[in-house]
Design a protein around this motif. Structure first.
Motif, PDB file in Angstrom:
ATOM      1  N   GLU A  43       0.835  -1.093   0.137  1.00  0.00           N
ATOM      2  CA  GLU A  43      -0.029   0.205   0.037  1.00  0.00           C
ATOM      3  C   GLU A  43       0.889   1.276   0.073  1.00  0.00           C
ATOM      4  O   GLU A  43       0.237   2.303  -0.276  1.00  0.00           O
ATOM      5  CB  GLU A  43      -1.011   0.063   1.053  1.00  0.00           C
ATOM      6  CG  GLU A  43      -2.055  -1.287   1.075  1.00  0.00           C
ATOM      7  CD  GLU A  43      -2.605  -1.173   2.470  1.00  0.00           C
ATOM      8  OE1 GLU A  43      -2.710  -0.201   3.039  1.00  0.00           O
ATOM      9  OE2 GLU A  43      -3.445  -2.412   2.706  1.00  0.00           O
ATOM     10  N   SER A  78      -3.625  12.414  -6.134  1.00  0.00           N
ATOM     11  CA  SER A  78      -3.767  13.519  -4.893  1.00  0.00           C
ATOM     12  C   SER A  78      -3.267  14.877  -5.828  1.00  0.00           C
ATOM     13  O   SER A  78      -3.630  16.050  -5.238  1.00  0.00           O
ATOM     14  CB  SER A  78      -2.765  13.254  -3.938  1.00  0.00           C
ATOM     15  OG  SER A  78      -1.399  13.325  -4.435  1.00  0.00           O
ATOM     16  N   THR A 114      -0.133  10.581  -2.848  1.00  0.00           N
ATOM     17  CA  THR A 114      -1.217   9.462  -2.628  1.00  0.00           C
ATOM     18  C   THR A 114      -2.014   9.232  -4.086  1.00  0.00           C
ATOM     19  O   THR A 114      -2.244  10.130  -4.933  1.00  0.00           O
ATOM     20  CB  THR A 114      -2.198   9.960  -1.422  1.00  0.00           C
ATOM     21  OG1 THR A 114      -2.660  11.091  -1.699  1.00  0.00           O
ATOM     22  CG2 THR A 114      -1.231   9.758  -0.344  1.00  0.00           C
ATOM     23  N   ASN A 116      -6.381   7.748  -4.276  1.00  0.00           N
ATOM     24  CA  ASN A 116      -7.283   7.126  -3.770  1.00  0.00           C
ATOM     25  C   ASN A 116      -7.933   6.277  -4.681  1.00  0.00           C
ATOM     26  O   ASN A 116      -8.352   6.642  -5.789  1.00  0.00           O
ATOM     27  CB  ASN A 116      -8.166   8.025  -2.956  1.00  0.00           C
ATOM     28  CG  ASN A 116      -7.693   9.004  -1.827  1.00  0.00           C
ATOM     29  OD1 ASN A 116      -6.972   8.250  -0.988  1.00  0.00           O
ATOM     30  ND2 ASN A 116      -7.821  10.324  -1.891  1.00  0.00           N
ATOM     31  N   THR A 118     -11.318   3.631  -5.086  1.00  0.00           N
ATOM     32  CA  THR A 118     -12.687   3.205  -4.821  1.00  0.00           C
ATOM     33  C   THR A 118     -12.936   1.978  -5.564  1.00  0.00           C
ATOM     34  O   THR A 118     -12.964   2.041  -6.833  1.00  0.00           O
ATOM     35  CB  THR A 118     -13.716   4.483  -4.965  1.00  0.00           C
ATOM     36  OG1 THR A 118     -13.203   5.732  -4.358  1.00  0.00           O
ATOM     37  CG2 THR A 118     -14.914   3.883  -4.388  1.00  0.00           C
ATOM     38  N   THR A 124     -15.530   3.176   0.815  1.00  0.00           N
ATOM     39  CA  THR A 124     -14.531   4.120   1.533  1.00  0.00           C
ATOM     40  C   THR A 124     -13.243   3.801   0.665  1.00  0.00           C
ATOM     41  O   THR A 124     -12.828   2.850   0.255  1.00  0.00           O
ATOM     42  CB  THR A 124     -14.273   3.666   2.795  1.00  0.00           C
ATOM     43  OG1 THR A 124     -15.489   3.354   3.594  1.00  0.00           O
ATOM     44  CG2 THR A 124     -13.214   4.316   3.487  1.00  0.00           C
ATOM     45  N   PRO A 125     -12.593   4.843   0.035  1.00  0.00           N
ATOM     46  CA  PRO A 125     -11.544   4.878  -0.802  1.00  0.00           C
ATOM     47  C   PRO A 125     -10.249   4.278   0.079  1.00  0.00           C
ATOM     48  O   PRO A 125     -10.220   4.507   1.200  1.00  0.00           O
ATOM     49  CB  PRO A 125     -11.337   6.328  -0.996  1.00  0.00           C
ATOM     50  CG  PRO A 125     -12.460   7.159  -1.012  1.00  0.00           C
ATOM     51  CD  PRO A 125     -13.194   6.262   0.229  1.00  0.00           C
ATOM     52  N   LYS A 126      -9.521   3.510  -0.613  1.00  0.00           N
ATOM     53  CA  LYS A 126      -8.379   3.036   0.019  1.00  0.00           C
ATOM     54  C   LYS A 126      -7.379   4.141  -0.547  1.00  0.00           C
ATOM     55  O   LYS A 126      -6.986   4.250  -1.791  1.00  0.00           O
ATOM     56  CB  LYS A 126      -7.884   1.613  -0.739  1.00  0.00           C
ATOM     57  CG  LYS A 126      -6.823   0.981  -0.420  1.00  0.00           C
ATOM     58  CD  LYS A 126      -6.853   0.841   1.159  1.00  0.00           C
ATOM     59  CE  LYS A 126      -5.840  -0.022   1.847  1.00  0.00           C
ATOM     60  NZ  LYS A 126      -5.810  -0.185   3.073  1.00  0.00           N
ATOM     61  N   THR A 127      -6.347   4.224   0.514  1.00  0.00           N
ATOM     62  CA  THR A 127      -5.320   5.249   0.019  1.00  0.00           C
ATOM     63  C   THR A 127      -3.764   4.737  -0.251  1.00  0.00           C
ATOM     64  O   THR A 127      -3.359   3.992   0.887  1.00  0.00           O
ATOM     65  CB  THR A 127      -5.065   6.459   0.956  1.00  0.00           C
ATOM     66  OG1 THR A 127      -6.591   7.185   1.296  1.00  0.00           O
ATOM     67  CG2 THR A 127      -4.009   7.381   0.714  1.00  0.00           C
ATOM     68  N   SER A 129       0.050   5.008  -1.398  1.00  0.00           N
ATOM     69  CA  SER A 129       1.019   6.240  -1.212  1.00  0.00           C
ATOM     70  C   SER A 129       2.291   5.710  -1.803  1.00  0.00           C
ATOM     71  O   SER A 129       2.757   4.552  -1.828  1.00  0.00           O
ATOM     72  CB  SER A 129       1.205   6.593   0.120  1.00  0.00           C
ATOM     73  OG  SER A 129       1.783   5.556   1.046  1.00  0.00           O
TER      74      SER A 129
END
Length: 136
Positions: A43, A78, A114, A116, A118, A124-127, A129
């Motif tokens: 992630e 981002s 980052t 995001n 979905t 709920t979005p997963k971030t 990075s």
């Protein structure tokens, strides 16, 4: 006076928890946990030093660990210095998919960006990075 004492005793008994069948109860908390439908290989990725002026492609891979197909609905970087691509077809159970971010390494120095994501599995979005340093 005697009637007042008897009335007071009946009032106390009527409002007591024992006679009113009200007992203190410890609240029970129920927590529903859903098994994640996507397992990410990573992630967060450290790309290290990258040369200035050359875009860097960062690839995040995942596996569908649910029992139903998953669709990536939205991928939002981002900032404008990052573009994204991703698996457009439904990812079947047990199969792999990807999200790619292309970072424009125009300015030198350290960076952290980052993306995001979905999916149909979770609103709920997963971030995700990535970070590194642009060197001239």
């Amino acid at each position: 006076m005697k009637n007042l004492k008897i009335t007071a005793i009946f009032a106390v008994l009527a409002f007591s928890p024992f006679y009113a069948n009200v007992f203190p109860v410890t609240p029970v908390v129920i927590v529903k946990t859903d098994k994640a439908g996507i397992t990410w290989k990573s992630e967060s990725i450290d790309v290290g030093n990258i040369p200035q002026g050359k875009p860097k492609l960062i690839r995040f891979e995942f596996t569908n660990t649910s029992s139903k197909p998953i669709v990536i609905e939205n991928v939002a970087p981002s900032c404008g210095c990052t573009t994204a691509d991703y698996t457009k077809t439904p990812i079947l159970p047990g199969k792999k998919g990807f999200v790619e971010a292309s970072y424009n390494a125009a300015a030198s120095g350290a960076f952290m960006k980052t993306v995001n994501v979905t999916t149909s599995d979770s609103k709920t979005p997963k971030t995700l990075s990535f970070k590194g340093t642009v060197v001239s």
